[in-house]
Motif scaffolding. Sequence first.
Motif, PDB file in Angstrom:
ATOM      1  N   GLY A  12       0.691  -0.408   0.202  1.00 22.80           N
ATOM      2  CA  GLY A  12       0.026  -0.139  -0.101  1.00 22.80           C
ATOM      3  C   GLY A  12       1.246   1.291  -0.342  1.00 22.80           C
ATOM      4  N   HIS A  13       2.002   1.365  -0.014  1.00 26.47           N
ATOM      5  CA  HIS A  13       2.544   2.607  -0.692  1.00 26.47           C
ATOM      6  C   HIS A  13       2.609   2.867  -2.124  1.00 26.47           C
ATOM      7  CE1 HIS A  13       5.947   1.061   2.946  1.00 26.47           C
ATOM      8  NE2 HIS A  13       4.545   1.005   3.542  1.00 26.47           N
ATOM      9  N   SER A  14       3.199   3.990  -1.575  1.00 22.48           N
ATOM     10  CA  SER A  14       2.948   4.973  -3.188  1.00 22.48           C
ATOM     11  C   SER A  14       4.134   4.619  -4.302  1.00 22.48           C
ATOM     12  CB  SER A  14       2.874   6.465  -2.591  1.00 22.48           C
ATOM     13  OG  SER A  14       3.644   7.298  -3.556  1.00 22.48           O
ATOM     14  N   ARG A  42       4.316   6.604  -6.714  1.00 19.78           N
ATOM     15  CA  ARG A  42       4.310   7.204  -7.731  1.00 19.78           C
ATOM     16  C   ARG A  42       5.288   7.705  -8.354  1.00 19.78           C
ATOM     17  NH1 ARG A  42      -0.401  12.708  -6.682  1.00 19.78           N
ATOM     18  NH2 ARG A  42      -0.512  12.989  -9.122  1.00 19.78           N
ATOM     19  N   TYR A  43       5.445   9.403  -9.101  1.00 20.03           N
ATOM     20  CA  TYR A  43       6.836   9.525  -9.639  1.00 20.03           C
ATOM     21  C   TYR A  43       7.870   8.398 -10.098  1.00 20.03           C
ATOM     22  CZ  TYR A  43       4.635  13.107  -7.542  1.00 20.03           C
ATOM     23  OH  TYR A  43       3.697  14.255  -7.910  1.00 20.03           O
ATOM     24  N   GLU A  86       5.991  11.632  -1.118  1.00 15.63           N
ATOM     25  CA  GLU A  86       5.283  10.820  -1.021  1.00 15.63           C
ATOM     26  C   GLU A  86       5.774   9.376  -0.077  1.00 15.63           C
ATOM     27  OE1 GLU A  86       2.010   9.174  -3.084  1.00 15.63           O
ATOM     28  OE2 GLU A  86       3.085  11.755  -4.183  1.00 15.63           O
ATOM     29  N   ASP A 107       3.801   8.000   3.395  1.00 16.79           N
ATOM     30  CA  ASP A 107       3.918   6.622   3.781  1.00 16.79           C
ATOM     31  C   ASP A 107       3.628   6.249   5.116  1.00 16.79           C
ATOM     32  OD1 ASP A 107       2.182   5.998   1.540  1.00 16.79           O
ATOM     33  OD2 ASP A 107       3.773   5.396   0.400  1.00 16.79           O
ATOM     34  N   LYS A 156       1.708   5.225   7.899  1.00 17.52           N
ATOM     35  CA  LYS A 156       1.850   3.776   8.621  1.00 17.52           C
ATOM     36  C   LYS A 156       2.337   3.877  10.727  1.00 17.52           C
ATOM     37  CE  LYS A 156       5.309   1.450   7.950  1.00 17.52           C
ATOM     38  NZ  LYS A 156       6.958   1.579   7.054  1.00 17.52           N
ATOM     39  N   GLU A 197      13.883   5.372   1.816  1.00 15.37           N
ATOM     40  CA  GLU A 197      12.473   5.290   0.542  1.00 15.37           C
ATOM     41  C   GLU A 197      13.644   3.754  -0.115  1.00 15.37           C
ATOM     42  OE1 GLU A 197      11.397   5.386  -2.527  1.00 15.37           O
ATOM     43  OE2 GLU A 197      11.981   6.825  -3.480  1.00 15.37           O
TER      44      GLU A 197
END
Lengths: 295, 238
Positions: free
Chosen positions: A249-251, A253-254, B27, B31, B35, B194
Motif C-alpha cells: 500500500g505504499h505510493s 508515484r513518480y 510520497e 506513507d 504508518k 526510500e
Amino acid sequence: MPLVKTAREGSDQQLETLSMENSEKTDVVLLACGSFNPITNMHLRLFELAKDYMNGTGKYRVIKGIISPVCDAYKKKGLISAHHRIIMAELATKNSEWVEVDTWESLQKDWVETAKVLRYHQKKLEASSYYHQQDSPVLERPGRKRKWTEYSQKKYPEQKTKDVPKVKLLCGADTLESFGIPNLWKSEDIIRIVEDYGLVCVTRAGSDAEKFVYESDVLWKYKNNIHLVNEWIANDISSTKIRRALRRGHSIRYLVPELVQAYIEKHNLYSSESEERNAGVSLAPLQRNSVDAKL
Amino acid sequence: MKGRIPVVLLACGSFNPITNMHLRLFEVARDHLHKTGMYQVIGGIISPVNDNYRKKDLVAAQHRVAMVRLALQTSDWIRVDPWESEQAQWMETVKVLRHHHSQLLGSLPRTEGPDHSRSVSLAPAAVPELKLLCGADVLKTFQTPDLWKDEHIQEIVEKFGLVCVGRAGHDLKGYISGSPILQRYQHNIHLAREPVQNEISATHIRQALGQGQSVKYLLPDAVIAYIKDHKLYTRDNS
C-alpha cells in the motif's frame, strides 16, 4: 533531434544535407525484451541513455526504440497478463517520439527466445526497407512517405539494401550477467545476439559488466558489438520493488509514469494473489533448455 | 483517521530544478507518517529558496517556482509557495517554518465565533503540526560547522519536527547520535526510508542538461518542456 525535425520540414535541399551528413552513420533500432511487469521509469531511462550514448559515438543514429513484453508462457512468478503489461507500456510511451511497443512477442503461444525476437524485428525492417529505405520517423508520416521514397530512389538507387537499420538488444547489466546462469540462455543464442545483432547494455558506473565481458570468451570475441553505457544517475526502480510497494500500500508515484500508476490502481493489478502466479513453476527457458541439454 | 494529528510537510531547498526525487520525498514521508498510526498528512508545501541564497548555478526563482508548479499539476496534496523566494533577502529555514506555521494557525476554522451555524458541526479542530521534510543530505549538513545555528536546529526539532527520508549510503541514525541536540529531540525526528534507490540529484540533472543529454523520466515532462522553452541550464548561463 534537429535532424529529424529538418526532415519533417521537408525541403529537398535540407534533405540532401541530411543524407550526406548521415551517410556514414548506421541506423539503429533498439529492442528491449523483458517482463515489464510493470514498466517503470527505469526501463524508459534505459532507452534515453542508450540513444544518447550511441548517437554520441558519431557512428550510429538511433531511429527507433521497441519495447517487447514477454508472453505469458514465460511463467515468471508474479507475471500478470500480457494484455495489461502491453497497455501499461503503451501508456508509458505515449509521450515518447521514438519508443514504441510491439506486441508480436507477447502474442506468441509459447515463449520465444530473445534471439528469435531480434531476428523477427530485423527481418521486418529488411522487408519494409525493400520499399522505402529510409528512417522511420519520416516514413511514419503518411503525407511524406511517397515523396521521400521517390527522392531516395532517384538519388541513391544503389543504396537500397545497404541502409537497412540494425536491430540491437538493449538491456541492463542484470541481463548481461544472466548470460552466466546455467540453462537460462542457449550458448548459440548468446553468440547470435552478440555476433549478428549487438548489445547495448546500460550499467552502473563501477559495475562488473566490463569484467563480465572480459571473463567470457564469447563476449570478449564480439566486444566491438557490445556497447556498455554508463548510467551516472543511479536509478534502481525495479519492477519487483514496485510490486512490493503496491502490495504494502505504499505510493509508487513518480517512479512509474502517472498514466501507468492510474491504470494499475484502476484495475488493481498487483496484489499478494497476483504475486503467487506461476509460483513453483519453472521458468520457460529453464524448462526448455534443461530438457534440450538432457537430450 | 479520527484522532490523528494533522501534519503539513514543508520542504525547503533550491529546486534547481525540481526532480522526481524531490517529489518522492513527499510520497515516502507521507506513507511513513501514516504508518505510525499517529499522523494524518493533510498537505505538503514546497518552498524554493530565495535568489539571494547565491548558490552556484541557481536560476531565477521565478523559473524555479514555475517549474515546481508544473511538476505539481497532478498532485492533489502538495503545493508550491513562493513566499520565501519573494522576500528581499535569503532567510533561515526556521523563519520559513515560523511563517508557514502562523499561516496555518491563521487559516484554522474557529471553534467559537460569530459564525454559529458552522461552529456547531466543528469539533475543536486539532492544530496541525508543521514538519520540515528533508533528504538525508540535509540531516547530514546539521553537522557542518557554521551552516546552521544551534538554536535554529533546536527550534526546528523542538517546536516543529523533522521528517527525513534516508537513502543508501547515509547513516541517518549516526547523524542523529552525532549531534547532542538531535539526540535530545529524536522523538520528534521521523526517519523514513526510500525503498527504491534513486539519486536524481538536481546537480546531476544540470550536468546532463549542460551536456545535451536526455533527462526524460527523471523530471516531469512539463518541467523538461519549460527548461527547453526558457533555455535554462545551458552551458553558457551556468
